[in-house]
Structures are given as structure tokens and as C-alpha cells.
Write an enzyme that holds these catalytic residues in place. Structure first.
Site, PDB file in Angstrom:
ATOM      1  N   HIS A  83       0.832  -1.202   0.000  1.00  0.00           N
ATOM      2  CA  HIS A  83       0.000   0.000   0.000  1.00  0.00           C
ATOM      3  C   HIS A  83       0.868   1.255   0.000  1.00  0.00           C
ATOM      4  O   HIS A  83       1.831   1.357   0.751  1.00  0.00           O
ATOM      5  CB  HIS A  83      -0.902   0.019   1.242  1.00  0.00           C
ATOM      6  CG  HIS A  83      -1.688   1.281   1.379  1.00  0.00           C
ATOM      7  ND1 HIS A  83      -2.886   1.471   0.722  1.00  0.00           N
ATOM      8  CD2 HIS A  83      -1.446   2.425   2.067  1.00  0.00           C
ATOM      9  CE1 HIS A  83      -3.342   2.684   1.017  1.00  0.00           C
ATOM     10  NE2 HIS A  83      -2.496   3.274   1.823  1.00  0.00           N
ATOM     11  N   ASP A 162     -14.616   4.539   7.964  1.00  0.00           N
ATOM     12  CA  ASP A 162     -13.573   5.417   7.412  1.00  0.00           C
ATOM     13  C   ASP A 162     -14.164   6.398   6.417  1.00  0.00           C
ATOM     14  O   ASP A 162     -13.784   7.570   6.396  1.00  0.00           O
ATOM     15  CB  ASP A 162     -12.463   4.596   6.752  1.00  0.00           C
ATOM     16  CG  ASP A 162     -11.390   5.511   6.165  1.00  0.00           C
ATOM     17  OD1 ASP A 162     -10.800   6.284   6.958  1.00  0.00           O
ATOM     18  OD2 ASP A 162     -11.170   5.503   4.947  1.00  0.00           O
ATOM     19  N   ARG A 169     -13.691  14.582   8.730  1.00  0.00           N
ATOM     20  CA  ARG A 169     -12.376  15.193   8.985  1.00  0.00           C
ATOM     21  C   ARG A 169     -12.067  16.260   7.950  1.00  0.00           C
ATOM     22  O   ARG A 169     -11.501  17.313   8.250  1.00  0.00           O
ATOM     23  CB  ARG A 169     -11.283  14.115   8.957  1.00  0.00           C
ATOM     24  CG  ARG A 169     -11.287  13.213  10.190  1.00  0.00           C
ATOM     25  CD  ARG A 169     -10.492  11.954   9.945  1.00  0.00           C
ATOM     26  NE  ARG A 169      -9.092  12.223   9.622  1.00  0.00           N
ATOM     27  CZ  ARG A 169      -8.302  11.390   8.937  1.00  0.00           C
ATOM     28  NH1 ARG A 169      -8.765  10.237   8.495  1.00  0.00           N
ATOM     29  NH2 ARG A 169      -7.055  11.707   8.694  1.00  0.00           N
ATOM     30  N   SER A 184      -7.071   5.252   9.750  1.00  0.00           N
ATOM     31  CA  SER A 184      -7.787   5.273   8.476  1.00  0.00           C
ATOM     32  C   SER A 184      -7.134   4.307   7.485  1.00  0.00           C
ATOM     33  O   SER A 184      -7.800   3.473   6.858  1.00  0.00           O
ATOM     34  CB  SER A 184      -7.793   6.705   7.926  1.00  0.00           C
ATOM     35  OG  SER A 184      -8.168   6.739   6.575  1.00  0.00           O
ATOM     36  N   LYS A 188      -8.400  -0.062   6.605  1.00  0.00           N
ATOM     37  CA  LYS A 188      -8.693  -0.549   5.260  1.00  0.00           C
ATOM     38  C   LYS A 188      -7.804  -1.744   4.897  1.00  0.00           C
ATOM     39  O   LYS A 188      -8.233  -2.686   4.240  1.00  0.00           O
ATOM     40  CB  LYS A 188      -8.538   0.586   4.244  1.00  0.00           C
ATOM     41  CG  LYS A 188      -9.697   1.576   4.315  1.00  0.00           C
ATOM     42  CD  LYS A 188      -9.506   2.782   3.419  1.00  0.00           C
ATOM     43  CE  LYS A 188      -8.558   3.781   4.021  1.00  0.00           C
ATOM     44  NZ  LYS A 188      -8.561   5.106   3.430  1.00  0.00           N
TER      45      LYS A 188
HETATM   46  N1  URA Z   1      -4.985   8.190   3.393  1.00  0.00           N
HETATM   47  C1  URA Z   1      -6.019   7.584   4.008  1.00  0.00           C
HETATM   48  O1  URA Z   1      -6.499   6.568   3.539  1.00  0.00           O
HETATM   49  N2  URA Z   1      -6.508   8.122   5.143  1.00  0.00           N
HETATM   50  C2  URA Z   1      -6.004   9.241   5.687  1.00  0.00           C
HETATM   51  O2  URA Z   1      -6.495   9.678   6.709  1.00  0.00           O
HETATM   52  C3  URA Z   1      -4.936   9.860   5.041  1.00  0.00           C
HETATM   53  C4  URA Z   1      -4.434   9.302   3.901  1.00  0.00           C
END
Ligand code: URA
Ligand code: CA
Length: 442
Positions: A83, A162, A169, A184, A188
Site C-alpha cells: 500500500h 472510514d 475530517r 484510516s 482498510k
Molecule cells: N490516506 C487515508 O487513507 N486516510 C487518511 O487519513 C490519510 C491518507
């Protein structure tokens, strides 16, 4: 039963929230029982008072299990996910998917669509005619088991917490909080079902993290969370103070991936792909000796196996794999303009974000979620930091479908490059590797 203002009050005073309190907030927010305004206040309290590693892990797990959790156990072998926190001219996934699977690593990749400068990996692949990114669970598992690689879009119901928190946010000035960013991203990854995780945490002008120190902090935190969640996690800190590869766009990133798999890619992109590829081989139990692994990867490129695997992946998902031999089949922009140097010099700096935004505004990326990407447009970078440019020599090329935007983007590209009369050192690509036991700086 918990009392929401009491939880906000606790965090406001800098006290630690319990696992149950965190779970209660996340469940309540996703179900609609707890309103935006209370969660907003809590996010701001977290922004100022922070969360420790245990709280951040509890938040991550509550988020990860807020929706569907992917089960990859029907795919044989150890599944490793790579990732990236996002960058410009970051074609790594497109190269790694075939490269790693060509040497025996199972790659089952779930990828989101891009929001921002350029498309995500899915958007890039969709510039290939016929390519399907929406595989159902069975097709995804079959592809991974039979040809060793598959890529699919993210399920709608993956980590709803998220999606909701990120949107909140975004409008409450609480995006740039370490525990919120780490939870966050990691929620995932954990919901995505991989056994092991490689994180590419980028820093610099084109990245989410602007400084090396912040990237290191985020990387360490995410490794901690991954390990506490029972997933072996390795983080790399890599440079995004200039674009990584040479292509900023979608179809042209497919071209750059093909060139790299052909052994003709830029050394920076290649070196990162070899590092990640060898790490994937190690984590997947294919080859633990790094030098041997890199040799195997290089041989796969030299013998054409990596490129053949890319063709196989494309064909398996309905795409026209001939694009890898004949780039003219890919979507082509109506207008091209080269940007040229006006003296002999060296590239001193490339403002990655300015270049990325220019590419986005001519259609290579999305400004809003529903924007449609133009696969043909983008920017080719001919020279990176430390490379010499002669008077009159082009250092970039703009591809656009609109003549006015073409000129504007060329100006932006000109502004994004800084030159020097003196020699300039090339930038290091990989700065550090973080495992649960150590931080190794390169
Ligand atoms: N990428 C994400 O998936 N979440 C964040 O909060 C910042 C960058
Ligand atoms: Ca991207």
C-alpha cells in the site's frame, strides 16, 4: 451504556479512551445514533490530545470491523498487500502486480479509485480497452489461484466508518492527525484481508507527509498497529519530493509500467519495485535471501516473463493485452507540447504537487468524487533531479485534449522545475525500512 459528552470530555482532558468507549463511538456513528457534531468535537479533541498506540489500534480495529471484512483464505499461500500513501508518477503497483506474480508471489489486490492528482491503479488499468476491474468474489479468487494475480475495485461496504470519518475530517480541519491517518489507512488494510502488509509511506512536496520525521512517525505507528492486529507489517519511507517515475497520468502510466517490465524503466521506479518485490518474496515465503530475490526479479524482467504476466493479467480481466506491444492502441491526446530548457543546466528541484495538480486539472485526476478521468492526458517527465538538460532540450511533455489547457499546463510544468548551473546530487529514493524490531535507515 456510555454517555457521548463524557467520552468527549475525557479526550478533551487528554485521558485515554477505553476499547469499549472507542467501539461505542464508531458503532454509534456508523449506525446513525451518534450525530456528526459530537463526533466532530471528539475528532478535534483527538487532534489536540492525540491517542496512544493502544487507543489507535482499538480505533483501527473498530473501524476495520464496521463493515464487510474480506476473506482471502480461499486463495492459496501467504497474501501480501503493498500500500502506498499516495504520490505522483507512482506506477509502483502497476509494475509490482505482474512482477511479483511472475516470480511466484500470489497477488490479490484490492484498490480504490484515485481522488486527487492522478487516478488510482484501477483508473490507470481502465485506460486499457475492455479491462474489467469489478470482479466478483469468485472471479477474483479464481484469478489469484490460477494465474497468480488479480485486481479488483474496493467493495462499497469496506470500512464504512472510514468513509464517514474521512468526510467529516475533511470539513472539520482534522485530517492531519497521526492517529486518525494511521487508523484510516490500517483499518482498510486489515479489512482487506491480507496476511502481511508492506506500507510505502511517502514524504515530500508531493506527499501527504511533508517531512521525513513525520513519515517515520506514521510508519512506526502503522507497523505497531499492524503487528498488534496480528498482521506482520513492514513500512518503507520513500521520497516524494519529486515525482517517482516519469509518467503522470493514466494511459501513460500503463506505458511506463510496460517499459519498466521490459527493462527500460527509470532507475528510481525500478529500484523501488525491486525492493518491494524482494520484500514481498520474503514475506510470502518465496525467497528470503534479498540478493537472490532481486536477481530472480531482474531475470524475470530480462526473460520477458514479467511483461508476459502483465499481458496475462490484462487478458484475464477482459482487456486488450496488445496495448503492451503497441502503445498507439491506448487512448491518445489530441495535443502535445514539449517544454524546453533555455540554457544548459541541471534539474535542481521538481515541485511534485504542482505537476500533479496540473495533470489533474487537465483531466488526469479527479477534483470531485464524480469527475470523469480522461485516460489520454498527462505529463511526461524527461528529466529528474540531478539530470542534465541542454539548451533547447525538452524536459517535459504535456498531453491534453484541450488547446487552452495545454498551454496552461505547460506553464505550470515550467514553474514546477527549478534549474541550477551547478551539478546537483540525485535524490535518494528509499530512506528507511521499519519492521517491528527496528528502523533501518538507508
Ligand atoms: N490516506 C487515508 O487513507 N486516510 C487518511 O487519513 C490519510 C491518507
Ligand atoms: Ca496515485
Amino acid at each position: 451504556m456510555f454517555y457521548v459528552p463524557g467520552i468527549i470530555e475525557k479526550k478533551k482532558r487528554g485521558l485515554k479512551l477505553s476499547k469499549d468507549e472507542i467501539q461505542f463511538i464508531i458503532e454509534g456513528y456508523v449506525s446513525g445514533d451518534i450525530p456528526d457534531y459530537q463526533v466532530s468535537a471528539l475528532l478535534m479533541a483527538v487532534y489536540f490530545k492525540g491517542m496512544n498506540e493502544e487507543e489507535t489500534t482499538n480505533l483501527t480495529m473498530a473501524m476495520a470491523y464496521s463493515g464487510e471484512v474480506v476473506d482471502l483464505s480461499f486463495i492459496e499461500g501467504i497474501k501480501v498487500d503493498k500500500h502506498s500513501t499516495g504520490g505522483i508518477a507512482d506506477t509502483t503497483t502497476l509494475v509490482l502486480l505482474p512482477l511479483a506474480s511472475s516470480v511466484g508471489v500470489k497477488v490479490a489486490k484490492m484498490s480504490g479509485r484515485g481522488l486527487g492528482h492522478t487516478g488510482g491503479t484501477i483508473d490507470k488499468l481502465e485506460s486499457i480497452s475492455g479491462f474489467r476491474c469489478e470482479l466478483d468474489g469468485e472471479a477474483f479468487i479464481n484469478a489469484a489461484n490460477t494465474i497468480g494475480a488479480a485486481i479488483t475495485g474496493q467493495s462499497e461496504n469496506l470500512v464504512p466508518a472510514d468513509k464517514m470519518l474521512y468526510a467529516l475530517r475533511d470539513v472539520t480541519a482534522t485530517v492531519d492527525s497521526m492517529p486518525l491517518i494511521a487508523s484510516s489507512i490500517m483499518s482498510k488494510k486489515i479489512a482487506g484481508g491480507a496476511d502481511k502488509i508492506i506500507l510505502d509511506v511517502k514524504f515530500g512536496s508531493g506527499a501527504f507527509m511533508k517531512t521525513y520525521e513525520d513519515a517515520l512517525h506514521l510508519g512506526r505507528l502503522m507497523v505497531k498497529i499492524g503487528e498488534l492486529a496480528g498482521r506482520q507489517t513492514v513500512a518503507y519511507i520513500t521520497d516524494m519530493d519529486q515525482p517517482l517515475g516519469l509518467a503522470v497520468g493514466n494511459a501513460i502510466e500503463v506505458i511506463e509500467a510496460a517499459e519498466t517490465l521490459n527493462g527500460r524503466g527509470h532507475e528510481d521506479l525500478l529500484s523501488l519495485c525491486l525492493e518491494f518485490g524482494s520484500e514481498m518474496m520474503s514475506l510470502a515465503g518465496v525467497e528470503s535471501d534479498k540478493l537472490k530475490a532481486i536477481k530472480i526479479l531482474k531475470r524475470s524482467i530480462e526473460e520477458g516473463k514479467a511483461l508476459d504476466k502483465f499481458k496475462e493479467i490484462i487478458a484475464n480481466q477482459g482487456g486488450n493485452s496488445k496495448v503492451l506491444e503497441d502503445y498507439s492502441i491506448l487512448p491518445k491526446a489530441k495535443h502535445e507540447l514539449e517544454v524546453k530548457a533555455t540554457k544548459d543546466c541541471y534539474v535542481k528541484r521538481i515541485d511534485a504537487i504542482r505537476l500533479g495538480l496540473a495533470a489533474m486539472k487537465i483531466g488526469a485526476g479527479r477534483q470531485k468524487k464524480d469527475d470523469v478521468i480522461d485516460p489520454a492526458v498527462g505529463v511526461w517527465i524527461y528529466k529528474k533531479v540531478g539530470e542534465k538538460v541542454m539548451n533547447g532540450e525538452p524536459f517535459a511533455k504535456i498531453l491534453a485534449n484541450n488547446a487552452t489547457k495545454l498551454g496552461w499546463a505547460a506553464n505550470e510544468a515550467k514553474g514546477a522545475f527549478e534549474f541550477s548551473n551547478e551539478m546537483v546530487k540525485k535524490r535518494k529514493v528509499i530512506w528507511a525500512k521499519i519492521t517491528k524490531d527496528e528502523v533501518c535507515e538507508f
